[in-house]
Design an enzyme around this catalytic site. Structure first.
Site, mmCIF file in Angstrom:
data_model
loop_
_atom_site.group_PDB
_atom_site.id
_atom_site.type_symbol
_atom_site.label_atom_id
_atom_site.label_comp_id
_atom_site.label_asym_id
_atom_site.label_seq_id
_atom_site.Cartn_x
_atom_site.Cartn_y
_atom_site.Cartn_z
ATOM 1 N N ASN A 165 10.369 12.968 -4.625
ATOM 2 C CA ASN A 165 9.105 13.331 -4.656
ATOM 3 C C ASN A 165 8.357 14.098 -5.744
ATOM 4 O O ASN A 165 9.123 14.688 -6.626
ATOM 5 C CB ASN A 165 8.590 14.192 -3.323
ATOM 6 C CG ASN A 165 8.685 13.284 -1.817
ATOM 7 O OD1 ASN A 165 8.621 11.999 -2.079
ATOM 8 N ND2 ASN A 165 8.627 14.017 -0.991
ATOM 9 N N HIS A 201 5.817 5.991 2.997
ATOM 10 C CA HIS A 201 5.772 5.531 1.599
ATOM 11 C C HIS A 201 5.545 3.969 1.300
ATOM 12 O O HIS A 201 6.146 3.259 0.572
ATOM 13 C CB HIS A 201 7.060 5.835 0.859
ATOM 14 C CG HIS A 201 7.531 7.140 0.843
ATOM 15 N ND1 HIS A 201 7.214 7.928 -0.289
ATOM 16 C CD2 HIS A 201 8.149 8.119 1.771
ATOM 17 C CE1 HIS A 201 7.586 9.360 -0.204
ATOM 18 N NE2 HIS A 201 7.987 9.375 1.105
ATOM 19 N N TYR A 221 17.970 6.061 5.937
ATOM 20 C CA TYR A 221 17.641 5.117 4.928
ATOM 21 C C TYR A 221 18.096 3.357 5.173
ATOM 22 O O TYR A 221 17.625 2.612 5.253
ATOM 23 C CB TYR A 221 17.695 5.371 3.379
ATOM 24 C CG TYR A 221 16.915 6.360 3.263
ATOM 25 C CD1 TYR A 221 16.789 7.734 3.750
ATOM 26 C CD2 TYR A 221 15.719 6.283 2.149
ATOM 27 C CE1 TYR A 221 15.707 8.742 3.403
ATOM 28 C CE2 TYR A 221 14.874 7.306 2.112
ATOM 29 C CZ TYR A 221 14.645 8.273 2.499
ATOM 30 O OH TYR A 221 13.779 9.225 2.386
HETATM 31 FE FE1 HDD Z 1 12.184 9.651 2.923
HETATM 32 C C1 HDD Z 1 11.289 6.381 2.182
HETATM 33 C C2 HDD Z 1 11.370 10.744 -0.276
HETATM 34 C C3 HDD Z 1 12.902 12.728 3.657
HETATM 35 C C4 HDD Z 1 13.155 8.489 5.848
HETATM 36 N N1 HDD Z 1 11.447 8.593 1.198
HETATM 37 C C5 HDD Z 1 11.264 7.297 1.234
HETATM 38 C C6 HDD Z 1 10.847 7.163 -0.061
HETATM 39 C C7 HDD Z 1 10.584 8.283 -0.732
HETATM 40 C C8 HDD Z 1 11.253 9.210 0.122
HETATM 41 C C9 HDD Z 1 10.468 8.453 -2.079
HETATM 42 C C10 HDD Z 1 10.065 5.794 -0.650
HETATM 43 C C11 HDD Z 1 11.307 4.826 -1.397
HETATM 44 C C12 HDD Z 1 10.887 3.910 -1.880
HETATM 45 O O1 HDD Z 1 9.868 3.975 -2.859
HETATM 46 O O2 HDD Z 1 11.099 2.590 -1.509
HETATM 47 N N2 HDD Z 1 12.046 11.262 2.009
HETATM 48 C C13 HDD Z 1 11.824 11.859 0.532
HETATM 49 C C14 HDD Z 1 11.925 13.100 0.372
HETATM 50 C C15 HDD Z 1 12.430 13.730 1.286
HETATM 51 C C16 HDD Z 1 12.410 12.561 2.528
HETATM 52 C C17 HDD Z 1 12.161 13.529 -1.170
HETATM 53 C C18 HDD Z 1 13.005 14.927 1.690
HETATM 54 C C19 HDD Z 1 13.344 15.888 0.627
HETATM 55 N N3 HDD Z 1 12.608 10.673 4.676
HETATM 56 C C20 HDD Z 1 13.223 11.844 4.625
HETATM 57 C C21 HDD Z 1 13.612 12.291 5.755
HETATM 58 C C22 HDD Z 1 13.587 11.094 6.567
HETATM 59 C C23 HDD Z 1 13.094 10.125 5.913
HETATM 60 C C24 HDD Z 1 13.944 13.527 6.441
HETATM 61 C C25 HDD Z 1 14.391 10.742 7.900
HETATM 62 C C26 HDD Z 1 15.317 11.329 8.456
HETATM 63 N N4 HDD Z 1 12.079 7.998 4.004
HETATM 64 C C27 HDD Z 1 12.671 7.774 5.018
HETATM 65 C C28 HDD Z 1 12.568 6.299 5.678
HETATM 66 C C29 HDD Z 1 12.146 5.413 4.439
HETATM 67 C C30 HDD Z 1 11.675 6.847 3.601
HETATM 68 C C31 HDD Z 1 12.019 5.865 6.970
HETATM 69 C C32 HDD Z 1 10.774 4.515 4.758
HETATM 70 C C33 HDD Z 1 10.899 3.308 3.761
HETATM 71 C C34 HDD Z 1 12.495 3.519 3.237
HETATM 72 O O3 HDD Z 1 13.008 4.764 3.960
HETATM 73 O O4 HDD Z 1 13.054 2.692 2.584
HETATM 74 O O5 HDD Z 1 13.841 6.000 5.739
#
Ligand code: HDD
Length: 711
Positions: free
Chosen positions: A160, A87, A374
């Site tokens: 999402n 993202h 997160y």
């Molecule tokens: Fe995630 C970012 C949505 C599963 C790990 N995720 C991130 C963002 C969104 C989502 C919208 C961007 C937030 C922003 O605008 O700053 N993610 C989801 C949805 C998921 C999902 C709807 C399933 C239902 N995510 C998911 C899993 C993991 C992560 C299973 C790890 C185990 N997501 C992350 C992250 C991020 C992230 C690596 C990257 C940057 C951040 O968190 O801030 O931690």
């Protein structure tokens, strides 16, 4: 005193009497720096000249002593922080949420306990796979991360625009992302799943199929951030003050309506304007066309977790809306653009673990894993500082302030005064003390219980049906949308090199969704067409899954080209007056001509059909479409005006041709039909009809379908 000085004066984040009180939309204003009529200073406040370095003689070397030079360059060298691991590409805006009512019958969440109660929000939209500089129009799942700055703390719904997810267990997240991100050897392709590793993963992990079907349909290429819905994806819990809990799914329904691009249009738009989505959002808010979403919940009983034929803890499943309808609970409005992209949109740090009283988690293993990831990722992005919640955009606006025994760490912004940062203490009168539920403290739903079982490293048998809901999706979308999914798979798998273990395997998975789908894809990618596998098939349909069978609720903020020519003042005058009429409807109407002149908003060279949602061809333009007479200099390439009409026609856009503007249509083989109006003169009924056509948005009878024999 300048605003940086004021910041240092703020000692206590709970000081709600300072400017920018907790519920105040302008809370961030206290951190805004205004450079108007100021001297340049160092970061430590000394006025300096930072336009020339200190040298030993004006033709001599720069001196190490030059602290002004050194600190300016050091600050520059350290400007970047790691982009989000996923993202990375996104845009955000401020706004507010207004509750429709008192929902204390389902939740103790304070922002939902009063009709009309407003809570500030920040919403960041994003794509998943692309890096920070990638194009907005990449085909992808789109993030809809909403932060509610409630008066009892920050609550984030990090969701999402697709209501399901690829995997069921967070331990697989690194695998998923490694597979969809560019190849490790050459870092190709950017922001695209059209490569071997993505489909190797998808075909080996059928839990991905449902989300993939959504992403390959119009949901993966929305018209704009304003025209997509948001979903919390997981099943959450709402819990009341008296401890009653319900399982819920969160939805944000676009009050603009849903609209999507078609693939050739998305590809062209990516080249014409890689910032199309952030620009659309920014411009709409600047123009006062504040986008809105209705927040709704599907409410289920605790005991019904397995009652619908699938597991509510499985994030690859929707709860069909004809089984559990949506209950609207409030409205979210975005009404303010950020002042500074980095400070706000780049530094906002969402977390699924940001919850408030009245909201609770479930045992969904994807959600449970996200609770770890997160905060961990924020530590990386904040270069190891645990104080990222103190950044203005992340700072809570809770009526309780922020009080705990967390201390120190890099870049601590506050000056804790207690000498007893431990519990229990007597030296600080026992404060901060644990908050009980009666005092407003967070609490876990009493109905939550551990299902007895042994420690296992496996998947629940209730999670193992991967094909029923992808087929439900396939059955529930329009034939033209099915064609879009087929075309998308032909495109994506056409970029996959590995024949048997990836292309053929993927077709094998598709065949469990639909033999029609599998055969149509197989025939285009050179693999064997499978025989039907009826054990997987059903004919059920549900509502709310299609993008294109809905009409828009408003045309405000859509872009319309009024094609004209500087060779005819009559044509130009007509175009100006049409643009004025259309602007009165809230449309962004642009007069296009060969060169800039009075009333011309943009030129043919800078235009493309993909930049517009509808096209009007003004009268008096006939010579413009003749490749022999149109000026190469002004319309490069020479047929561009005609190309715009041709593409608008084939992309199913609303078109009005006035007078001999009709010639353009006939040259591209177009004709009068739904969404294409040929008129000799115009009046208000013409433009009301055009508005209706724009609400229809895409006329899919112009979308080329496979011949019936292969369907
Ligand atoms: Fe995630 C970012 C949505 C599963 C790990 N995720 C991130 C963002 C969104 C989502 C919208 C961007 C937030 C922003 O605008 O700053 N993610 C989801 C949805 C998921 C999902 C709807 C399933 C239902 N995510 C998911 C899993 C993991 C992560 C299973 C790890 C185990 N997501 C992350 C992250 C991020 C992230 C690596 C990257 C940057 C951040 O968190 O801030 O931690």
């Amino acid at each position: 005193m300048d605003s940086r000085g004021e910041q240092l004066e703020r000692r206590d984040p709970s000081d709600s009497t300072a400017s920018g009180s907790p519920g105040d939309q302008s809370f961030l204003d206290q951190f805004v720096i205004n450079d108007t009529d100021t001297f340049t200073t160092t970061d430590f406040g000394t006025p300096v000249d930072d336009t020339h370095s200190l040298k030993a003689g004006s033709r001599g070397p720069t001196l190490l002593e030059d602290f002004v030079f050194r600190t300016k360059l050091t600050r520059f060298d350290h400007e970047r922080v790691p982009e989000r691991a996923v993202h990375a590409r996104g845009a955000g805006a401020h706004g507010y949420f207004e509750s429709y009512g008192d929902w204390s019958n389902i939740t103790a969440a304070s922002f939902l306990t009063q009709a009309g109660k407003q809570t500030p929000v920040f919403l960041r939209f994003s794509t998943v796979a692309g890096s920070r500089g990638s194009a907005d129009t990449a085909r992808d799942v789109h993030g809809t991360a909403v932060r509610f700055y409630t008066d009892e703390g920050n609550f984030d719904i990090v969701g999402n625009n697709i209501p399901v997810f690829f995997i069921q267990d967070a331990i697989q997240f690194p695998d998923l992302i490694h597979a969809v991100k560019p190849s490790p050897d050459n870092e190709i392709p950017q922001a695209a799943t059209a490569h071997d590793s993505a489909y190797d993963f998808f075909s080996r992990n059928p839990s991905t199929l449902h989300t993939l079907m959504w992403a390959l349909s119009g949901h993966g290429i929305p018209r704009s951030f304003r025209h997509l819905d948001g979903f919390g994806v997981h099943t959450f819990r709402l819990v009341t003050d008296s401890g009653q809990s319900k399982l819920v799914k969160f939805h944000f329904k676009s009050l603009q309506g849903k609209a999507s691009l078609i693939w050739p249009e998305a590809q062209a738009l990516g080249g014409q304007d890689a910032d199309a989505h952030r620009r659309d959002l920014w411009n709409a808010i600047e123009a006062g066309h504040f986008p809105e979403w209705e927040m709704a919940v599907q409410i289920m009983n605790e005991e019904d977790a397995l009652a619908f034929g699938f597991d509510l803890l499985d994030p690859t499943k929707i709860v069909p809306q004809d089984i559990v309808p949506l209950t609207p609970i409030g409205k979210l409005v975005l009404n303010r653009n950020p002042t500074n992209y980095f400070a706000e949109t780049e530094q906002v740090m969402f977390s699924i673990g940001h919850v408030v009283r009245g909201i609770d988690f479930t045992e969904d293993p994807l959600m449970q894993g996200r609770l770890f990831s997160y905060v961990d990722t924020q530590l990386n992005r904040a270069m190891g500082s645990p104080n990222f919640e103190q950044i203005p955009i992340n700072r809570p606006r809770s009526r309780f302030g922020v009080h705990n025994v967390n201390r120190d760490g890099a870049m601590q912004q506050f000056i804790p005064s207690s000498i007893a940062p431990y519990m229990n203490n007597t030296l600080n009168s026992g404060s901060p003390r644990p908050a009980t539920q009666n005092e407003g403290g967070f609490f876990t739903a009493p109905a939550r219980r551990v299902v007895d079982g042994n420690y296992v490293r496996d998947v629940s048998p209730t999670f193992l049906d991967y094909w029923t809901q992808p087929r439900l999706f396939w059955n529930s979308i329009l034939p033209a949308e099915q064609q879009m999914v087929v075309n998308a798979l032909r495109f994506e798998l056409g970029h996959v090199q590995t024949m048997m273990s990836v292309r053929q395997a993927m077709v094998g998975q598709l065949n469990r969704i639909s033999n029609d789908l599998a055969v149509r894809v197989a025939s285009a990618i050179g693999v064997d067409s499978p025989s039907p596998d009826p054990q997987y098939y059903h004919e059920n349909k549900t509502i709310g899954l299609s993008v294109f069978n809905e009409t828009l609720k408003t045309v405000v903020g859509l872009n319309v080209a009024v094609l004209s020519t500087t060779n005819s003042s009559d044509s130009l005058n007509q175009a100006k007056s049409i643009a004025q009429t259309l602007s009165g409807k809230g449309l962004n109407a642009q007069v296009v001509a060969e060169v800039f002149a009075d009333g011309v908003d943009t030129t043919y060279i800078a235009s493309d059909a993909a930049l517009f949602d509808g096209v009007v061809v003004a009268d008096g333009t006939s010579g413009l479409f003749d490749p022999l007479t149109s000026s190469m200099v002004a319309t490069f390439p020479p047929r561009r005006p005609l190309q715009i009409v041709m593409d608008a026609y084939s992309q199913g856009k609303a078109i009005v041709a006035v007078g001999n503007g009709n010639e353009a249509l006939s040259q591209v083989g177009g004709q009068e039909r739904a969404g294409v109006r040929i008129v000799n003169s115009t009046d208000s009924t013409t433009w009301d009809a055009f508005e209706d056509d724009l609400k229809q948005f895409k006329f899919l009878d112009r979308y080329p379908m496979d011949p019936p024999s292969s369907q």
